[in-house]
Write a protein that holds these residues in place. Structure first.
Motif, short mmCIF file in Angstrom:
data_model
loop_
_atom_site.label_atom_id
_atom_site.label_comp_id
_atom_site.label_asym_id
_atom_site.label_seq_id
_atom_site.Cartn_x
_atom_site.Cartn_y
_atom_site.Cartn_z
N GLU A 302 27.72 -49.88 29.97
CA GLU A 302 28.13 -49.47 28.62
C GLU A 302 27.03 -49.79 27.61
OE1 GLU A 302 31.69 -50.48 25.39
OE2 GLU A 302 31.69 -51.38 27.39
N VAL A 303 26.76 -48.85 26.72
CA VAL A 303 25.77 -49.06 25.67
C VAL A 303 26.26 -50.14 24.71
CG1 VAL A 303 24.63 -47.99 23.69
CG2 VAL A 303 24.85 -46.73 25.82
N ILE A 304 25.37 -51.08 24.38
CA ILE A 304 25.72 -52.17 23.49
C ILE A 304 25.22 -51.85 22.08
CG2 ILE A 304 25.38 -54.63 23.01
CD1 ILE A 304 25.00 -54.99 26.03
N LYS A 305 26.13 -51.96 21.09
CA LYS A 305 25.76 -51.71 19.70
C LYS A 305 25.91 -52.99 18.88
CE LYS A 305 26.96 -46.79 19.51
NZ LYS A 305 27.76 -45.76 18.80
N HIS A 306 25.05 -53.13 17.89
CA HIS A 306 25.14 -54.28 16.99
C HIS A 306 26.44 -54.20 16.21
CE1 HIS A 306 24.16 -57.28 14.00
NE2 HIS A 306 23.08 -57.61 14.69
N PRO A 307 27.24 -55.28 16.17
CA PRO A 307 28.55 -55.21 15.51
C PRO A 307 28.47 -55.00 14.00
CG PRO A 307 28.01 -57.47 16.13
CD PRO A 307 26.98 -56.59 16.77
N ILE A 308 27.33 -55.31 13.39
CA ILE A 308 27.20 -55.17 11.94
C ILE A 308 26.47 -53.89 11.57
CG2 ILE A 308 26.25 -56.19 9.82
CD1 ILE A 308 26.60 -58.94 11.17
N THR A 309 25.31 -53.67 12.17
CA THR A 309 24.47 -52.53 11.79
C THR A 309 24.76 -51.26 12.58
OG1 THR A 309 22.71 -53.05 13.37
CG2 THR A 309 22.64 -54.17 11.23
N GLY A 310 25.41 -51.40 13.75
CA GLY A 310 25.66 -50.24 14.59
C GLY A 310 24.44 -49.79 15.39
N LYS A 311 23.34 -50.53 15.28
CA LYS A 311 22.11 -50.18 16.00
C LYS A 311 22.31 -50.37 17.50
CE LYS A 311 17.62 -49.29 16.19
NZ LYS A 311 17.04 -48.02 15.76
N ILE A 312 21.83 -49.40 18.30
CA ILE A 312 21.92 -49.51 19.76
C ILE A 312 20.93 -50.56 20.26
CG2 ILE A 312 21.53 -48.30 21.93
CD1 ILE A 312 22.58 -45.78 20.61
N LEU A 313 21.42 -51.53 21.02
CA LEU A 313 20.61 -52.64 21.52
C LEU A 313 20.33 -52.53 23.01
CD1 LEU A 313 22.43 -55.51 19.59
CD2 LEU A 313 20.41 -54.22 18.90
N GLY A 314 20.58 -51.35 23.59
CA GLY A 314 20.31 -51.15 25.01
C GLY A 314 21.60 -51.20 25.82
N ALA A 315 21.45 -51.26 27.13
CA ALA A 315 22.60 -51.31 28.02
C ALA A 315 22.21 -52.05 29.30
CB ALA A 315 23.08 -49.91 28.36
N ASP A 316 23.12 -52.85 29.82
CA ASP A 316 22.89 -53.53 31.09
C ASP A 316 23.21 -52.55 32.21
OD1 ASP A 316 22.15 -55.46 32.83
OD2 ASP A 316 23.72 -56.88 32.33
N THR A 317 23.19 -53.02 33.46
CA THR A 317 23.40 -52.15 34.61
C THR A 317 24.58 -52.60 35.46
OG1 THR A 317 21.76 -53.46 35.80
CG2 THR A 317 21.00 -51.43 34.78
N GLU A 318 25.17 -51.64 36.14
CA GLU A 318 26.26 -51.92 37.09
C GLU A 318 25.72 -51.67 38.50
OE1 GLU A 318 30.53 -49.97 38.49
OE2 GLU A 318 29.43 -49.15 36.77
N VAL A 319 25.55 -52.74 39.27
CA VAL A 319 24.99 -52.64 40.62
C VAL A 319 26.06 -52.12 41.57
CG1 VAL A 319 23.95 -53.90 42.53
CG2 VAL A 319 23.34 -54.50 40.18
N LEU A 320 25.72 -51.06 42.33
CA LEU A 320 26.65 -50.43 43.27
C LEU A 320 26.43 -50.89 44.71
CD1 LEU A 320 26.45 -46.79 41.87
CD2 LEU A 320 28.10 -48.57 41.28
N GLY A 321 25.19 -51.26 45.06
CA GLY A 321 24.91 -51.69 46.42
C GLY A 321 23.43 -51.57 46.73
N GLU A 322 23.08 -51.87 47.99
CA GLU A 322 21.69 -51.80 48.45
C GLU A 322 21.52 -50.63 49.42
OE1 GLU A 322 20.36 -55.43 50.18
OE2 GLU A 322 20.00 -56.39 48.24
N ILE A 323 20.33 -50.05 49.38
CA ILE A 323 19.97 -48.96 50.30
C ILE A 323 18.72 -49.38 51.06
CG2 ILE A 323 19.22 -46.56 50.44
CD1 ILE A 323 20.56 -46.15 47.68
N ARG A 324 18.73 -49.21 52.38
CA ARG A 324 17.55 -49.48 53.18
C ARG A 324 16.91 -48.17 53.61
NH1 ARG A 324 18.15 -53.19 58.30
NH2 ARG A 324 18.96 -51.29 59.24
N LEU A 325 15.61 -48.08 53.45
CA LEU A 325 14.90 -46.84 53.73
C LEU A 325 14.75 -46.68 55.24
CD1 LEU A 325 13.66 -44.64 51.99
CD2 LEU A 325 11.48 -45.83 52.12
N ASP A 326 15.29 -45.58 55.75
CA ASP A 326 15.27 -45.31 57.18
C ASP A 326 14.15 -44.36 57.56
OD1 ASP A 326 16.54 -45.36 59.87
OD2 ASP A 326 16.85 -43.24 59.44
N LYS A 327 13.85 -43.42 56.67
CA LYS A 327 12.81 -42.43 56.98
C LYS A 327 12.14 -41.99 55.69
CE LYS A 327 12.16 -37.97 59.34
NZ LYS A 327 12.85 -36.85 60.02
N VAL A 328 10.82 -41.89 55.73
CA VAL A 328 10.05 -41.45 54.57
C VAL A 328 9.55 -40.05 54.83
CG1 VAL A 328 8.13 -41.99 53.03
CG2 VAL A 328 9.35 -43.86 54.17
#
Length: 328
Positions: A302-328
């Motif tokens: 979710e995008v994080i906004k400053h509670p006073i100014t409303g300025k967008i302060l970025g967004a953290d991430t939601e980790v879904l899992g790990e992927i291992r590379l099997d073939k390039v």
């Protein structure tokens, strides 16, 4: 100042705070300017937590007289003085606390300061703790035993840690403790099986095994990165030099760490197709990908906004899992 009567000027001079002239006019002395400039910052308050790697500060400095100088952390921003100075300041943020001191000085020497602080938090998926977990094992020493073997090991460990590419989970004293618990010696780590056992105990995804070979007129360091899960060799590199000085060793081992960073690069991409338990991504050989490399699958949070100014302060991430590379 003078008052003209007919064609003859009457001259006046200040004698104190005020004087009266012949016509009973009162002339007051202008008080000195003691009011400092005003500083206004757009969008941001005194302190905020952000998930941004850079910010663009905008603001205005004004004064009843004239603003002589505006600076941020000592860097002067205005070319000319003026009643109103508008400024823009683009800068990168370090992980952690970033403080910017804005200073304004008017023509009378009055000074005003304002401090803005940004606490930058890393995205979870880019945090060092989320990166490839590595254990760096003691080196096998060959040739002359001048005592430089421990120096070489420490220099390589420091170089790898300083580069921030890998999450170094075990080294030095931590590793000695594990060896004692497993009743192993440093020399037993020459065995790949023993080395992998140690790596798995310390929860390392890869281990670095190295050989330090010293001759009277040269030094060679040979190292390889091994996957603790599959026992596969993921990278092999070496450095050689005839100069055995500490400064040159440090330089060469920085180079060895840089080679490893290039062998197992941090690559960003997107999942372009899902087919059962198989995932296709938009990256390949041109980005130096190798079989058995791992990726973190995530979504932007979710995008994080400053509670006073409303300025967008970025967004953290939601980790879904790990992927291992099997073939390039």
């Amino acid at each position: 100042m003078c008052i003209r009567d007919s064609n003859k000027p009457i001259l006046l001079a200040f004698l104190g705070e005020r004087i009266s002239d012949l016509f009973n006019y009162q002339i007051f002395k202008i008080p000195p300017d003691v009011i400092p400039p005003k500083i206004k910052i757009k969008d941001y308050t005194e302190e905020q937590v952000v998930f941004l790697d850079s910010i663009f500060l905008q603001g205005q400095v004004s004064d009843m007289g004239e603003v002589e100088r505006v600076s941020i952390n000592g860097e002067v921003l205005n070319e000319f003085p003026g009643k109103n100075i508008y400024f823009n300041y683009l800068t990168e943020l370090e992980i952690g606390k970033n403080t910017f001191k804005i200073e304004a000085v008017d023509s009378a020497g009055n000074k005003k300061e304002k401090t803005i602080t940004f606490v930058r938090k890393p995205l979870k998926v880019l945090d060092v703790g989320s990166r490839l977990a590595m254990a760096i094992l003691p080196f096998n020493v060959k040739g002359d035993k001048s005592g430089l073997g421990d120096v070489v090991y420490d220099l390589l460990v420091n170089s790898i840690v300083d580069q921030g590419r890998f999450n170094v989970v075990s080294r030095g004293e931590e590793l000695e403790k594990v060896l004692n618990e497993l009743k192993l010696s440093k020399t037993s780590l020459v065995s790949k099986d023993a080395a992998l056992k140690v790596g798995r105990v310390v929860a390392a995804e890869v281990i670095v095994m190295g050989t330090y070979h010293e001759l009277p007129d040269s030094i060679e360091v040979f190292a390889r990165i091994i996957n603790t899960e599959t026992s596969g060799i993921m990278a092999v590199e070496d450095v050689f030099d005839q100069d055995k000085s500490i400064s040159k060793l440090r330089y060469n081992l920085n180079g060895l760490a840089t080679k490893f960073k290039a062998d197992l690069p941090m690559v960003k991409g997107m999942i372009v197709k899902l087919e059962g338990d198989r995932i296709y991504i938009d990256a390949g050989l041109d980005q130096n990908l190798k079989k058995e490399m791992k990726f973190i699958a995530y979504r932007k949070g979710e995008v994080i906004k400053h509670p006073i100014t409303g300025k967008i302060l970025g967004a953290d991430t939601e980790v879904l899992g790990e992927i291992r590379l099997d073939k390039v």
